[in-house]
Write a protein that holds these residues in place. Structure first.
Motif, PDB file in Angstrom:
ATOM      1  N   GLY A   1       0.833  -1.199   0.000  1.00  0.00           N
ATOM      2  CA  GLY A   1       0.000   0.000   0.000  1.00  0.00           C
ATOM      3  C   GLY A   1       0.861   1.240   0.000  1.00  0.00           C
ATOM      4  O   GLY A   1       2.058   1.188  -0.275  1.00  0.00           O
ATOM      5  N   THR A   2       0.248   2.377   0.295  1.00  0.00           N
ATOM      6  CA  THR A   2       0.984   3.627   0.392  1.00  0.00           C
ATOM      7  C   THR A   2       2.025   3.521   1.502  1.00  0.00           C
ATOM      8  O   THR A   2       1.718   3.060   2.595  1.00  0.00           O
ATOM      9  N   ALA A   3       3.235   3.961   1.196  1.00  0.00           N
ATOM     10  CA  ALA A   3       4.328   3.745   2.131  1.00  0.00           C
ATOM     11  C   ALA A   3       4.354   4.782   3.245  1.00  0.00           C
ATOM     12  O   ALA A   3       5.265   5.595   3.325  1.00  0.00           O
ATOM     13  N   THR A   4       3.343   4.788   4.083  1.00  0.00           N
ATOM     14  CA  THR A   4       3.443   5.558   5.319  1.00  0.00           C
ATOM     15  C   THR A   4       3.049   4.639   6.459  1.00  0.00           C
ATOM     16  O   THR A   4       2.205   3.760   6.302  1.00  0.00           O
ATOM     17  N   CYS A   5       3.671   4.874   7.620  1.00  0.00           N
ATOM     18  CA  CYS A   5       3.432   3.991   8.759  1.00  0.00           C
ATOM     19  C   CYS A   5       1.983   4.059   9.195  1.00  0.00           C
ATOM     20  O   CYS A   5       1.385   3.052   9.568  1.00  0.00           O
ATOM     21  N   THR A   6       1.406   5.269   9.180  1.00  0.00           N
ATOM     22  CA  THR A   6       0.048   5.422   9.700  1.00  0.00           C
ATOM     23  C   THR A   6      -0.939   4.602   8.897  1.00  0.00           C
ATOM     24  O   THR A   6      -1.824   3.961   9.458  1.00  0.00           O
ATOM     25  N   ILE A   7      -0.790   4.638   7.572  1.00  0.00           N
ATOM     26  CA  ILE A   7      -1.728   3.898   6.731  1.00  0.00           C
ATOM     27  C   ILE A   7      -1.524   2.395   6.900  1.00  0.00           C
ATOM     28  O   ILE A   7      -2.476   1.640   7.039  1.00  0.00           O
TER      29      ILE A   7
END
Lengths: 443, 311, 368
Positions: free
Chosen positions: B122-128
């Motif tokens: 998925g989108t490479a951010t920790c929150t997501i």
């Protein structure tokens, strides 16, 4: 033919298991039953390690109004109550039961005879539904008794029965309507009584001609039930879209369907209501579609809650060689999981095994403002705008642009020619904005 | 020709004079009184607008400082005691002091210790990723490695280590503003007391799973074995859910807990290697740190391994 | 399970749209107009188009690789579309070095300074064209006469009068300035509406044949690459404004025009019966078929990046482009104004996007 007016996409339908009927799946060796299978407060365990339980026995009781009872789906010994991986992808409290035999509670009527008459009062129907731990089986898993308790000052006028099943691949509701149409009709009458409404509308998408004919034939024998064929368009199965399609009324932003006098239930839920009220059978099994383009025998199973998905995959011919992604639910809104020991829960409508090639996302390109995402958004939002706002944490403008109205149907990410992960960021923005609103309220 | 010039000059002067008059009256009419000390205090603050104090920016913080009687709960972590003393001088009050802090990452689950069990796409951010599921390793508590913390750090004090896949705190640059603490969806950052020479001993793990399970997915997970808890002479170590925690206020940096940890989950940084310490003792020149350091030479291997990791 | 399972947020399937496909669709839609230009202008059309596309793609590649260092993305096809559109806005005898300067301005200034595809506020091809129009006014407004395959690409100074001619719009603009009526001028030039429709007129490469552009529009609409809103609103605005003025321009309406205080050049001529007839306006059909209105409305104004995103915004945008175009044509010093009109409205696009919002679901509660 009716449909909702704004937005929508047409993903390939791929209803591979539409004609296979429903097979009952025997109880597995052991089940893992999560304590939180519904929206709201997790249930509190009512059994201890080492206890013997029977099929249909309450093993966790709904704590608070927005919560739900959980019943044992098998008979056997409680092995442990511990954190186990559940469909959320996190380890959360589950009751693990080792199966021995199939010993049902004697209160449950196990015969398949149709019981048409019901003498129960609305209040006792609702309390029976609550007792039976029924939640919305379409996927949202909202406790049904809460939906049936219409808030003061509001009046329900229509009961909407959702047989749309707009997600590609899934056929659980379709198979259920074909096999248990009569029971769904009785369940609809029960729900009408509980809600004190005169009219029930059943919406079925036009790609299920046999189900439409079958249900329309049956509906002739029942008062105030009408079956509507709907034009195929995703996400018609969304509560708000279905109400718009059937009644041409829009649920106000931030409101509930009952604000326009409608209460909607999935056909699976209606069947569960029938079983709970007429047969005294709590919700401990459900129809699950196991499908995928490379699955050997795509089928619909009646599976016990808590069965590991590996057992269902095995029963449909084993895991295909090329599997790259395992989804709980359909390809548009389903949840990807990384483990096959995860149990089936009340909200699991299907298991989709996607081939590896299809499972990769495409390369992200810059937004070219083609406005396709606005065109397809069924809620009239601007995904192209919400994504950067969420990325840059501009929560005020997100709220202004109605990010909370998003139903997470995924149409925007589906259509985007630049393959932008619009929904990923919108979901993040939704979470942040609702957090912000909660803190604002608590102050 | 000359008339044109004259008319032009006259017109412009008249216009200018008129505009000046309007501006003057507007400025008079809508003048807002502001405590001049706010400007002074703001000038004394670092001006990073990082939000570490809990206010939106330095100006808001300056206003709060001027209003406040005793500086209760008001502290600029970036400027530290020095800045606060300066502010107190301007306002003529007692300066509030706090121990300087530094951020540490309580996860040591580098790629080599914590193999991937699935592939996140998925989108490479920790929150997501964190909102979606437990992460692409078997540990649902550990670092996800997309660098949300690096993104929010305004002081260039955080960098991703491409080898370990974990963020590294640059102690010299860290101001303990707390942005990374707020950004991390897994709450892996902790602001700990800054010890002398930036020495640190902490449990680099947040895994609350039972010991066996934690170790199954991560070679350096804290298993909650309580060995460190038993060995600590200062009661600085407390046991949480299958997890040890070293209180930086109580820890005296004796390093006794480090060698006893069976999984190397306790990390020490900023210390000289123990072998050298033996040398300094043999040369009978007691260094400053040898006084509070009485660790046995046991477990040297583990430590050197740990130190290597830190490098 | 030996294989590694992929996990990602929903949705898990994607439609078959892609940026390449959309750009390729636009290129396909431009092919009929290109064929017409080759038929009318011969080798010059091919040379100009190839230089323009080649240099646009090359500049995009070089800038992405060495200046922005964002990674090369020329395969998305946007540079090809820019190059093609730029070529379509140039005369077929334009020297190669001017085309390259135009490409550099279009890609370098019009697009890459803002961060590349998706971030440019102005249509890059138009930025290039307008830059050239202002910098090289003679070269940009001298168009070769239509001579089919025999039209020369390089025209020497001695032959310039033999081989080049003005566009119908220039013809009228200059004629009116010199005090001659529109009908008289058109008759003198021997222009027919069929010439306008099939491209037998002087002009830029792509703008001459209305029918080829309309074929392109139909293709774009069928493939759902654009919606009808922008082209229809621009063309109909031009049609209605020029139409209204044209109706007023017959005898007896001087009073109306005077009260409107429109400083239209009024020319009096006499018809066969020696009656005085006023002619100062070409009819609306002439206005929508000549010049760049069709090309601009169908291909330039509909550029995704620089046009509004909602139907309502698109209509506002289209009407304003129409108004500005007509204003420049009738009152400005340039014979054609659609490029300027589109660029001006490109500037307003963010504002339109900001204030024109889609109707949200459940915004107006209908109970009944």
């Amino acid at each position: 033919m009716k449909t909702f007016s704004r937005g929508g996409v047409h993903p390939p339908e791929n209803k591979l298991s539409a004609t296979t009927g429903i097979q009952a799946l025997p109880p597995p060796q052991s089940v893992k039953i999560p304590l939180s299978q519904h929206l709201g407060v997790p249930a509190k365990p009512a059994v201890n390690k080492g206890d013997m339980v029977r099929v249909g026995q309450i093993i966790a009781s709904g704590d608070g109004f927005v919560s739900s009872n959980i019943h044992s789906s098998v008979s056997g010994k409680v092995l442990k109550i511990d954190n186990e991986l559940d469909p959320t992808g996190y380890k959360r409290p589950c009751i693990v039961i080792e199966v021995s035999g199939d010993d049902w509670m004697e209160t449950i009527d196990q015969s398949t005879k149709l019981v048409k008459e019901t003498n129960s009062e609305p209040e006792s129907i609702i309390s029976k539904i609550r007792e039976a731990g029924i939640v919305g089986l379409g996927g949202a898993t909202f406790p049904s008794h809460v939906k049936l308790s219409v808030p003061r000052g509001k009046k329900a006028e229509y009961l909407i029965v959702n047989g749309v099943e707009c997600e590609p691949f899934l056929t659980a509701d379709h198979a259920l309507m074909l096999e248990k149409g009569e029971e769904i009709m009785v369940g609809t009458q029960i729900l009408k009584k509980a809600l004190k409404v005169k009219k029930a509308l059943i919406g079925i998408e036009n790609n299920k001609q046999d189900a439409i004919r079958h249900m329309a034939d049956l509906a002739r024998n029942y008062d105030g039930i009408e079956v509507f064929a709907l034009k195929v368009k995703y996400p018609q199965g969304g509560e708000k879209q279905l109400i718009k399609a059937l009644l041409d009324m829009e649920v106000p932003s931030g409101g509930l369907p009952v604000d326009v006098g409608a209460v909607a239930f999935n056909v699976g839920t209606v069947f569960a209501v029938y079983e709970a009220v007429q047969k005294n059978k709590p919700l401990f099994e459900r129809v699950v579609t196991v499908t995928g383009t490379s699955v050997r025998n795509p089928s619909n199973f009646r599976a016990r809650i808590g069965t590991p998905i590996s057992a269902l995959i095995e029963a449909s011919g084993g895991m295909p060689e090329d599997t790259g992604k395992i989804l709980l639910g359909g390809p548009m809104m389903g949840k990807a999981v990384g483990d096959i020991a995860i149990p089936v829960i009340k909200g699991t409508s299907g298991i989709l095994l996607m081939p590896g090639i299809e499972s990769k996302r495409r390369k992200i390109q810059p937004c070219i403002r083609c406005a396709k995402c606005i065109t397809v958004c069924p809620m009239g939002l601007e995904p192209y705008l919400l994504m950067p706002l969420s990325e840059k944490s501009m929560f005020d403008r997100l709220e202004e642009n109605k990010v909370l109205d998003c139903i997470e149907c995924g149409s925007c990410s589906y259509i985007c020619p630049a393959s932008r992960p619009l929904l990923d960021y919108i979901r993040l923005g939704k979470a942040n904005v609702s957090k912000l609103i909660r803190t604002r309220k608590s102050q | 020709m000359s008339t044109v010039v004259i008319y032009t000059i006259i017109t412009l002067i008249t216009l200018g004079a008129f505009a000046a008059m309007v501006l003057y009256f507007v400025a008079q009419k809508f003048k807002v009184f502001e405590d001049p000390r706010i400007d002074e205090v703001e000038a004394a603050l670092p001006g990073a607008n990082c939000g570490g104090c809990g206010f939106a920016g330095c100006r808001n913080f300056a206003e709060a400082l001027v209003r406040s009687e005793d500086f209760a709960d008001l502290f600029c972590p970036v400027g530290g005691n020095e800045t606060m003393a300066g502010v107190a001088k301007i306002l003529g009050r007692e300066p509030a002091t706090q121990d300087p802090l530094v951020a540490v990452l309580r996860c040591n689950g580098a790629c080599e210790f914590r193999p991937k069990t699935n592939n996140y796409d998925g989108t490479a951010t920790c929150t997501i990723e964190s909102a979606l599921y437990g992460g692409d390793t078997g540990c649902q508590y550990g670092c996800l490695g997309h660098g949300d913390c690096v993104e929010v750090c305004q002081f260039d004090a955080l960098h991703m280590d491409p080898v370990t896949g974990l963020p590294v705190v640059d102690d010299a640059k860290c101001t303990a503003c707390g942005a990374c603490v707020r950004a991390c969806p897994r709450n892996l950052f902790e602001l700990r007391k800054r010890q002398k020479k930036d020495r640190k001993i902490y449990v680099a793990c947040m895994n609350e799973d039972k010991g066996g399970l934690a170790r199954k997915y991560c070679a350096v997970a804290c298993t909650g074995c309580t060995l460190c808890f038993k060995v600590c002479p200062f009661e600085a170590i407390t046991m949480g859910t299958n997890l040890a925690f070293i209180d930086s206020e109580k820890c005296r940096l004796c390093r006794k807990c480090v060698p006893v940890c069976p999984t190397n989950a306790i990390i020490e940084t900023g210390f000289p290697p123990r072998k050298e310490q033996v040398q300094t003792e043999s040369s009978s020149v007691p260094s400053a740190e040898s006084t509070d350091n009485t660790a046995e030479p046991a477990g040297d291997k583990d430590i050197s391994k740990n130190l290597k990791k830190e490098e | 399970m030996s294989k590694v399972i992929t996990v990602s947020p929903s949705p898990h399937i994607f439609g078959n749209l892609s940026v390449n496909r959309l750009m390729f669709g636009v290129v396909m839609a431009l092919i009929p107009a290109f064929i017409v230009s080759v038929v009318m202008y011969g080798p010059g059309a091919i040379i100009v188009t190839c230089i323009s596309i080649g240099s646009c793609v090359l500049f995009e590649y070089l800038i992405q690789k060495y200046v922005l260092k964002t990674g090369v993305r020329i395969s998305d096809g946007s540079a090809i579309v820019t190059g093609l559109l730029l070529a379509f806005n140039l005369p077929s005898n334009l020297p190669w070095w001017i085309i390259i300067i135009g490409s550099l301005v279009a890609i370098g200034i019009g697009k890459m300074t803002f961060g590349g595809l998706g971030n440019n506020p102005f249509n890059p091809a138009l930025v290039g064209r307008v830059f050239l129009l202002i910098s090289f006014p003679t070269a940009m407004t001298v168009y070769p006469k239509v001579q089919g395959w025999n039209t020369p690409y390089i025209i020497s100074a001695e032959e310039i009068d033999t081989f080049t001619g003005a566009t119908p719009l220039t013809l009228i603009k200059n004629g009116i300035k010199s005090g001659r009526g529109v009908n008289e001028l058109l008759e003198a030039s021997g222009l027919q509406y069929s010439d306008l429709f099939f491209g037998n007129i002087g002009g830029s490469l792509g703008e001459i044949a209305a029918f080829a552009l309309i074929i392109g529009l139909i293709f774009l609409l069928i493939r759902k690459i654009i919606t009808w809103h922008i082209p229809v609103s621009i063309v109909s605005t031009v049609f209605f404004i020029t139409g209204a003025l044209w109706l007023f321009s017959v005898e007896g309406h001087e009073a109306v025009l005077n009260t409107l205080n429109m400083n239209l050049p009024v020319i009096q001529t006499k018809d066969a019966n020696d009656a005085i007839v006023l002619f100062h306006m070409a009819d609306p059909l002439f206005h929508i078929l000549t010049g760049g209105v069709m090309l601009g409305a169908i291909f330039m104004a509909t550029d995704y990046v620089t046009s509004p995103m909602l139907p309502k915004g698109m209509i506002i945008y289209g009407i304003m482009i129409g108004v500005i175009t007509v204003t420049i044509r009738l009152f400005g010093s340039y014979p054609e104004g659609i490029s300027f009109a589109i660029l001006i409205m490109n500037g307003f696009t963010p504002l339109i996007n900001r204030y024109v919002k889609p109707k949200r679901f459940g915004e107006e509660v209908k109970n009944g």
